[in-house]
Write an enzyme that holds these catalytic residues in place. Structure first.
Site, mmCIF file in Angstrom:
data_model
loop_
_atom_site.group_PDB
_atom_site.id
_atom_site.type_symbol
_atom_site.label_atom_id
_atom_site.label_comp_id
_atom_site.label_asym_id
_atom_site.label_seq_id
_atom_site.Cartn_x
_atom_site.Cartn_y
_atom_site.Cartn_z
ATOM 1 N N GLU A 421 34.483 41.002 43.439
ATOM 2 C CA GLU A 421 34.825 40.590 44.814
ATOM 3 C C GLU A 421 34.212 41.720 45.471
ATOM 4 O O GLU A 421 34.253 43.341 45.633
ATOM 5 C CB GLU A 421 36.568 41.035 45.035
ATOM 6 N N ASP A 494 39.339 43.380 42.492
ATOM 7 C CA ASP A 494 40.001 44.350 42.256
ATOM 8 C C ASP A 494 41.364 44.162 41.264
ATOM 9 O O ASP A 494 41.563 43.180 41.270
ATOM 10 C CB ASP A 494 40.263 44.636 43.623
ATOM 11 N N ASP A 496 44.309 44.749 41.533
ATOM 12 C CA ASP A 496 45.416 43.832 43.138
ATOM 13 C C ASP A 496 46.140 42.307 43.332
ATOM 14 O O ASP A 496 45.124 41.651 42.500
ATOM 15 C CB ASP A 496 45.360 45.450 43.984
ATOM 16 N N ASP A 498 45.124 41.450 45.760
ATOM 17 C CA ASP A 498 44.440 40.238 46.873
ATOM 18 C C ASP A 498 43.148 39.607 45.782
ATOM 19 O O ASP A 498 42.395 38.963 45.338
ATOM 20 C CB ASP A 498 43.204 41.165 47.757
#
Ligand code: 0RA
Length: 636
Positions: A421, A494, A496, A498
């Site tokens: 990403e 990541d 998180d 997203d």
């Protein structure tokens, strides 16, 4: 009746039901939840048979506190007179002889549901006790059985003012490992039966909670299709109801503006999830009728494209329900119809009805054809786009996506690719990797949600094209695992929200277009650390909150000063750290992505992706709320 003749008969009967107790799985599927629920469905199906014969209008199911179940119907009542050959009342024969369900008493043929037609005697064999009550000829009769054996003779027990049968049974704890009924599973089947038998009323009372439900769908299949197509329906449902050569064909067909296909098929109220001859006949009727109509209306010029099966199925919702005397069930789960004569029969019945619908509903007909033509054009565009991708593939390395940092090794079985990403994390990964066998493909931003886009649009998306070209396998029908350029596809995003979204989008793409890659265990998820704990010159990485707490507690015990840094993204790690924590095979943890197809056909996985990635927001919100706290390891 003298009991002297009984013994020989009795032995035979007991042997039959003993077999059921020895191998319950063979008769009800399992001794777990599935088998437990099968018991209820088997009894209910017997009552539904009475409804199919036209004698029963209501079926009441009660789940009692101790998980015994009562099923009551208002049918004719199981016959109580003595069956000459066996010398026992009909009820006792039905309850104690395997396959005795519809084999006597009735004239002509009997359409029978029952998941595998095993009969209610199987339920008796697998119950600690079972009591049957029959209301017939103005009298009430009762009889009790224990573990399949007669515990009392059939007794007259007063007068009756109605007719019908009541069966109460207690699943045997010696047999079943799961003993608690799930009211939702029972409710779903009763609701399904209410759609399949319009006019029939089914009720469900859960005495454990006091909840009472009623299922009745006068509109039958049409109502079911309407309920499925809440949004974007194209015209009214097409309704088919015909009896030909002793086979009853019912169907409801409706298009919507979407592009997914939802076709459900049933035979004698059994969901034929593996399809079969009826589905083949149905599909060819649809393809043929729509092509004919389009040409006759001048909507399709000669030499123009032909509308193919996949075109007419786009945005199609349909239910097909057959009632036939002697179904042959085949396939892994015995849910595939095998009767060869059914194909032509369904094809002609449905074909005639469709032609009539188009004649009488020209407006809807034109709308449907326009939609199908659009689907055909999209298919054609997708093919051209695929050709382009394939041609590029066939060329040399220079056509590989520019962003791909390939590895030096040429043997795919030794190579892996990190799909990363973001450009900056991609940069760190490129610098930190072992370039001998590790390739890096950075993906920018959110990739397209393939659950919502047609194939041509999907292939027009640059990030997805880059991924397809890099992996080398091709997609969909052209997928070839032997052409893979890497043995492991590692998704690195990541830690998180997203990142989780991007990972889900990538998994959706892989699941829909390269499922074999997942099935063969080639897809992994990288596990970057969540925390860096610095204590003097020593660095500790923690991959969960729990691990962080352990490390810091340990440091505190030794009175060592420390500092905790939370990684917000991969980009916060320098190349060396990324290698050390996430990419180095000697130290890293990878999660292997698995398909949980424990339901047999992957329908659950399919449904999950639709829930998570499809058009409707509400089910997704509900799912996320429900599971947000539970999901730790990703296991789709
Ligand atoms: C055999 C023959 C007939 C009805 C039934 C069985 C029957 C079985 C069950 C099981 C649950 N409810 C049921 N209702 C009926 C035909 C009886 C006749 O000809 O009158």
């Amino acid at each position: 009746m003298a009991d002297t003749n009984y013994d020989a008969q009795q032995i035979q009967v007991l042997e039959g039901l003993e077999g059921v107790r020895k191998r319950p799985g063979m008769y009800v599927g399992s001794t777990g939840s599935r088998g437990l629920h099968h018991l209820v469905f088997e009894v209910v199906d017997n009552s539904v048979d009475e409804a199919l014969a036209g004698f029963c209008h209501q079926i009441d199911v009660v789940i009692h506190k101790e998980n015994s179940v009562t099923v009551t119907d208002d049918g004719r009542g199981i016959p109580v007179d003595v069956v000459p050959k066996v010398g026992k009342p009909g009820v006792e024969v039905v309850m104690t002889m395997l396959h005795a369900g519809g084999k006597f008493g009735g004239g002509g043929y009997k359409i029978s549901g029952g998941l595998h037609g095993v009969g209610v005697s199987v339920v008796n064999a697998l119950s600690e006790w079972l009591e049957v009550e029959v209301h017939r000829d103005g009298k009430r009769y009762t009889q009790r059985f224990e573990r399949g054996q007669r515990a009392s003779p059939l007794r007259e027990a007063g007068k009756a003012t109605r007719t019908g049968t009541t069966v109460t049974f207690q699943p045997d704890s010696e047999i079943f490992v799961e003993l608690e009924y799930d009211v939702k599973i029972v409710a779903e089947r009763l609701d399904e039966l209410a759609y399949l038998n319009s006019g029939l009323v089914l009720t469900l009372l859960d005495e454990r909670t006091g909840e009472k439900q009623e299922f009745a769908h006068k509109g039958g299949l049409v109502e079911l299709v309407r309920a499925q197509n809440k949004k974007g329906a194209l015209g009214d449902p097409i309704s088919v109801h015909r009896v030909r050569d002793g086979v009853e064909v019912d169907a409801a067909i409706q298009y919507n503006t979407g592009y997914l296909e939802h076709v459900f098929t049933y035979v004698n109220t059994i969901n034929t999830t593996e399809g079969g001859t009826h589905l083949v006949g149905f599909r060819s009727a649809l393809t043929r009728s729509i092509n004919d109509y389009a040409r006759r209306q001048g909507l399709l010029k000669n030499g123009d494209l032909t509308l193919q099966g996949e075109d007419v199925r786009e945005g199609l919702t349909a239910v097909l329900s057959l009632k036939l005397p002697e179904p042959q069930f085949e396939g892994q789960t015995k849910t595939k119809l095998g009767n060869p004569e059914v194909k032509g029969l369904v094809e002609s019945v449905v074909g005639e009805e469709l032609a009539e619908y188009f004649e009488t509903h020209p407006g809807d007909g034109k709308k449907i054809v326009a939609k199908v033509i659009q689907a055909a054009r999209a298919r054609e565009a997708a093919r051209q786009a695929r050709d382009l991708v394939r041609r590029k593939n066939a060329l040399d390395i220079s056509t590989l996506p520019g962003k791909l940092a390939d590895c030096a090794e040429k043997d795919p079985t030794k190579c892996e690719i990190f799909v990363v990403e973001g450009e900056s994390a991609g940069g760190s990964a490129k610098a930190g990797r072992d370039r001998q066998f590790q390739a890096i493909l950075p993906i920018q931003g959110k990739i397209l949600n393939v659950e919502k886009a047609r194939q041509d649009k999907m292939l027009g998306h640059e990030e997805i094209r880059a991924l397809i070209t890099a992996l080398g396998t091709g997609i969909d029908k052209e997928f070839n695992i032997d052409k893979r350029r890497y043995d492991r596809v590692i998704l690195m995003a990541d830690a998180d929200v997203d990142g989780a979204h991007i990972r889900t989008l990538l998994l959706t793409f892989l699941y829909r277009y390269m499922p074999e890659l997942i099935e063969r265990g080639k897809v992994y998820i990288a596990q970057p650390p969540l925390y860096l704990i610095k204590a003097g010159k020593k660095h500790h990485y923690a991959y969960s909150d729990g691990e962080r707490d352990e490390v810091t507690a340990d440091l505190a015990k030794h009175n060592t000063a420390y500092e905790v840094q939370r990684y917000k993204g991969l980009a916060e790690m320098n190349p060396a750290q990324l290698w050390e924590t996430t990419m180095n095979p000697a130290q890293r943890t990878l999660l292997q992505v698995e398909l949980d197809r424990s339901d047999g056909n992957g329908a659950e996985v399919d449904e999950l992706f639709k829930t998570l990635m499809g058009d409707e927001v509400e089910p997704r919100r509900q799912f996320i709320q429900k599971y947000a706290k539970e999901v730790r390891n990703l296991d789709i």
